[in-house]
Design a protein around this motif. Structure first.
Motif, PDB file in Angstrom:
ATOM      1  N   ILE A   1      19.513 105.001   7.775  1.00 45.90           N
ATOM      2  CA  ILE A   1      19.606 105.375   6.362  1.00 45.90           C
ATOM      3  C   ILE A   1      20.892 104.772   5.840  1.00 45.90           C
ATOM      4  CG2 ILE A   1      19.572 107.179   4.628  1.00 45.90           C
ATOM      5  CD1 ILE A   1      18.422 109.086   6.723  1.00 45.90           C
ATOM      6  N   ALA A   2      20.726 103.778   4.967  1.00 42.54           N
ATOM      7  CA  ALA A   2      21.889 103.099   4.399  1.00 42.54           C
ATOM      8  C   ALA A   2      21.481 102.471   3.064  1.00 42.54           C
ATOM      9  CB  ALA A   2      22.422 102.035   5.355  1.00 42.54           C
ATOM     10  N   PRO A   3      22.117 102.826   1.993  1.00 40.16           N
ATOM     11  CA  PRO A   3      23.197 103.796   1.918  1.00 40.16           C
ATOM     12  C   PRO A   3      22.660 105.230   1.963  1.00 40.16           C
ATOM     13  CG  PRO A   3      22.673 102.986  -0.288  1.00 40.16           C
ATOM     14  CD  PRO A   3      21.810 102.210   0.679  1.00 40.16           C
ATOM     15  N   LEU A   4      23.509 106.116   2.434  1.00 39.87           N
ATOM     16  CA  LEU A   4      23.200 107.545   2.472  1.00 39.87           C
ATOM     17  C   LEU A   4      24.162 108.250   1.527  1.00 39.87           C
ATOM     18  CD1 LEU A   4      21.681 109.967   3.738  1.00 39.87           C
ATOM     19  CD2 LEU A   4      23.464 110.025   5.481  1.00 39.87           C
ATOM     20  N   THR A   5      23.624 108.765   0.437  1.00 40.07           N
ATOM     21  CA  THR A   5      24.449 109.422  -0.581  1.00 40.07           C
ATOM     22  C   THR A   5      24.922 110.803  -0.132  1.00 40.07           C
ATOM     23  OG1 THR A   5      22.525 110.475  -1.612  1.00 40.07           O
ATOM     24  CG2 THR A   5      23.190 108.304  -2.477  1.00 40.07           C
ATOM     25  N   GLY A   6      25.906 111.326  -0.835  1.00 38.61           N
ATOM     26  CA  GLY A   6      26.382 112.681  -0.581  1.00 38.61           C
ATOM     27  C   GLY A   6      25.276 113.704  -0.739  1.00 38.61           C
ATOM     28  N   ASN A   7      24.419 113.515  -1.723  1.00 32.50           N
ATOM     29  CA  ASN A   7      23.306 114.423  -1.951  1.00 32.50           C
ATOM     30  C   ASN A   7      22.389 114.469  -0.733  1.00 32.50           C
ATOM     31  OD1 ASN A   7      21.631 116.138  -3.620  1.00 32.50           O
ATOM     32  ND2 ASN A   7      20.274 114.400  -3.889  1.00 32.50           N
TER      33      ASN A   7
ATOM     34  N   LEU B   1      20.260 116.487   4.627  1.00 28.98           N
ATOM     35  CA  LEU B   1      19.990 116.228   6.038  1.00 28.98           C
ATOM     36  C   LEU B   1      20.757 117.195   6.929  1.00 28.98           C
ATOM     37  CD1 LEU B   1      18.604 114.465   8.175  1.00 28.98           C
ATOM     38  CD2 LEU B   1      20.534 112.872   7.981  1.00 28.98           C
ATOM     39  N   ALA B   2      22.017 117.444   6.596  1.00 26.32           N
ATOM     40  CA  ALA B   2      22.847 118.342   7.405  1.00 26.32           C
ATOM     41  C   ALA B   2      22.350 119.778   7.375  1.00 26.32           C
ATOM     42  CB  ALA B   2      24.300 118.291   6.923  1.00 26.32           C
ATOM     43  N   ASN B   3      21.600 120.116   6.335  1.00 23.43           N
ATOM     44  CA  ASN B   3      21.111 121.485   6.199  1.00 23.43           C
ATOM     45  C   ASN B   3      19.593 121.580   6.333  1.00 23.43           C
ATOM     46  OD1 ASN B   3      23.546 123.264   5.532  1.00 23.43           O
ATOM     47  ND2 ASN B   3      23.854 121.446   4.258  1.00 23.43           N
ATOM     48  N   ALA B   4      19.003 120.578   7.009  1.00 22.10           N
ATOM     49  CA  ALA B   4      17.584 120.587   7.377  1.00 22.10           C
ATOM     50  C   ALA B   4      16.631 120.639   6.193  1.00 22.10           C
ATOM     51  CB  ALA B   4      17.292 121.725   8.357  1.00 22.10           C
ATOM     52  N   MET B   5      17.027 120.056   5.072  1.00 18.06           N
ATOM     53  CA  MET B   5      16.145 119.986   3.908  1.00 18.06           C
ATOM     54  C   MET B   5      15.432 118.633   3.918  1.00 18.06           C
ATOM     55  SD  MET B   5      18.781 121.640   1.157  1.00 18.06           S
ATOM     56  CE  MET B   5      17.642 121.722  -0.197  1.00 18.06           C
ATOM     57  N   THR B   6      14.126 118.670   3.661  1.00 18.01           N
ATOM     58  CA  THR B   6      13.327 117.451   3.709  1.00 18.01           C
ATOM     59  C   THR B   6      12.588 117.309   2.383  1.00 18.01           C
ATOM     60  OG1 THR B   6      13.027 117.833   6.060  1.00 18.01           O
ATOM     61  CG2 THR B   6      11.593 116.204   5.044  1.00 18.01           C
ATOM     62  N   ASP B   7      13.199 116.581   1.445  1.00 20.59           N
ATOM     63  CA  ASP B   7      12.582 116.467   0.128  1.00 20.59           C
ATOM     64  C   ASP B   7      12.366 115.020  -0.303  1.00 20.59           C
ATOM     65  OD1 ASP B   7      15.145 115.671  -0.409  1.00 20.59           O
ATOM     66  OD2 ASP B   7      15.373 116.909  -2.211  1.00 20.59           O
ATOM     67  N   SER B   8      12.406 114.085   0.663  1.00 18.42           N
ATOM     68  CA  SER B   8      12.163 112.688   0.321  1.00 18.42           C
ATOM     69  C   SER B   8      11.539 111.980   1.522  1.00 18.42           C
ATOM     70  CB  SER B   8      13.471 111.990  -0.073  1.00 18.42           C
ATOM     71  OG  SER B   8      14.253 111.706   1.073  1.00 18.42           O
ATOM     72  N   PRO B   9      10.908 110.833   1.294  1.00 20.44           N
ATOM     73  CA  PRO B   9      10.341 110.075   2.414  1.00 20.44           C
ATOM     74  C   PRO B   9      11.400 109.674   3.438  1.00 20.44           C
ATOM     75  CG  PRO B   9       9.592 109.180   0.309  1.00 20.44           C
ATOM     76  CD  PRO B   9      10.621 110.218  -0.001  1.00 20.44           C
ATOM     77  N   VAL B  10      12.610 109.380   2.965  1.00 19.33           N
ATOM     78  CA  VAL B  10      13.689 108.957   3.867  1.00 19.33           C
ATOM     79  C   VAL B  10      14.069 110.097   4.813  1.00 19.33           C
ATOM     80  CG1 VAL B  10      16.104 108.210   3.953  1.00 19.33           C
ATOM     81  CG2 VAL B  10      14.549 107.214   2.262  1.00 19.33           C
ATOM     82  N   LEU B  11      14.259 111.285   4.271  1.00 20.35           N
ATOM     83  CA  LEU B  11      14.645 112.422   5.109  1.00 20.35           C
ATOM     84  C   LEU B  11      13.507 112.850   6.036  1.00 20.35           C
ATOM     85  CD1 LEU B  11      16.805 114.496   2.603  1.00 20.35           C
ATOM     86  CD2 LEU B  11      17.555 112.874   4.363  1.00 20.35           C
ATOM     87  N   MET B  12      12.265 112.711   5.580  1.00 17.87           N
ATOM     88  CA  MET B  12      11.138 113.020   6.456  1.00 17.87           C
ATOM     89  C   MET B  12      11.095 112.047   7.628  1.00 17.87           C
ATOM     90  SD  MET B  12       8.595 114.695   7.553  1.00 17.87           S
ATOM     91  CE  MET B  12       8.030 115.865   6.340  1.00 17.87           C
ATOM     92  N   ALA B  13      11.345 110.761   7.378  1.00 16.79           N
ATOM     93  CA  ALA B  13      11.353 109.776   8.461  1.00 16.79           C
ATOM     94  C   ALA B  13      12.487 110.063   9.444  1.00 16.79           C
ATOM     95  CB  ALA B  13      11.477 108.366   7.892  1.00 16.79           C
ATOM     96  N   ALA B  14      13.640 110.481   8.927  1.00 11.48           N
ATOM     97  CA  ALA B  14      14.763 110.840   9.807  1.00 11.48           C
ATOM     98  C   ALA B  14      14.391 112.041  10.668  1.00 11.48           C
ATOM     99  CB  ALA B  14      16.013 111.132   8.987  1.00 11.48           C
ATOM    100  N   LYS B  15      13.791 113.045  10.051  1.00 12.76           N
ATOM    101  CA  LYS B  15      13.388 114.242  10.796  1.00 12.76           C
ATOM    102  C   LYS B  15      12.344 113.888  11.857  1.00 12.76           C
ATOM    103  CE  LYS B  15      11.293 118.785  10.052  1.00 12.76           C
ATOM    104  NZ  LYS B  15      10.741 119.712   9.056  1.00 12.76           N
TER     105      LYS B  15
END
Length: 194
Positions: free
Chosen positions: A90-96, A101-115
């Protein structure tokens, strides 16, 4: 080559000013023999800024990789059980997105792929780009740094006088970071003078 035949997911989040530094790194992964599947947040897909139109960035990345951008959570979910990635970047990875990600929230395709990648015990490589890395997001960065199978592209303060809390990854170290992460190691040193 260490990346020959590896399947790398590449997720972009909404740090629009960083795309010019990140997109060449996608090509570098491809040139190293990796298959790259792109993922993008809704912000990347739908936002026009002084750095360009979201549609244009998506088109460029699709042409470069030869793969359609994964643009929904539903399309990203199979990259866990059915089509596992060897590594997710994940690059760039914004503060948002860092905080989510740090709090296990999955609200985008990028975060779902990371999970999905973490579920398979494969590495996730993060290239941060945030104006509050030494502010409110500091705790989230530290949480991610202590999480198994998460690795960081080395980063530092990009503008300490004007933006003392801002942290940005040295994107030119992306491929090196991925190679080391695939061996289960964090490239060192993580903190760099920008």
């Amino acid at each position: 080559m260490k990346l020959e035949g590896k399947h790398i997911g590449f997720g972009l989040t909404g740090s629009h000013c960083t795309y010019n530094a990140v997109v060449p790194q996608i090509q570098k992964l491809i040139d190293s023999g990796a298959k790259v599947t792109p993922f993008a947040t809704y912000t990347v897909q739908n936002t026009t800024t002084r750095f360009g139109e979201g549609e244009d960035w998506i088109k460029k990345i699709e042409e470069m990789t030869g793969n359609e951008v994964v643009n929904s959570i539903v399309k990203a979910e199979p990259f866990g059980p059915k089509t596992p990635l060897d590594c997710m970047v994940i690059a760039p990875l914004t503060g948002n997105s860092i905080s989510k990600l740090a709090n296990a929230m999955t609200d985008s395709p990028v975060l779902m792929a990371a999970k999905a990648t973490l579920r398979n015990l494969n590495p996730v490589v993060l290239g941060i780009s945030t104006n509050d890395g030494l502010g409110l997001n500091g705790v989230n960065i530290m949480r991610l740094m202590s999480t198994k199978n998460i690795y960081f592209i080395p980063f530092g303060q990009d503008a300490p006088e004007a933006k003392p809390n801002s942290l940005v990854a040295q994107m030119e170290l992306l491929t090196d970071t991925v190679e080391v992460a695939l061996d289960g190691q964090q490239i060192q040193p993580v903190l760099r003078i920008y």
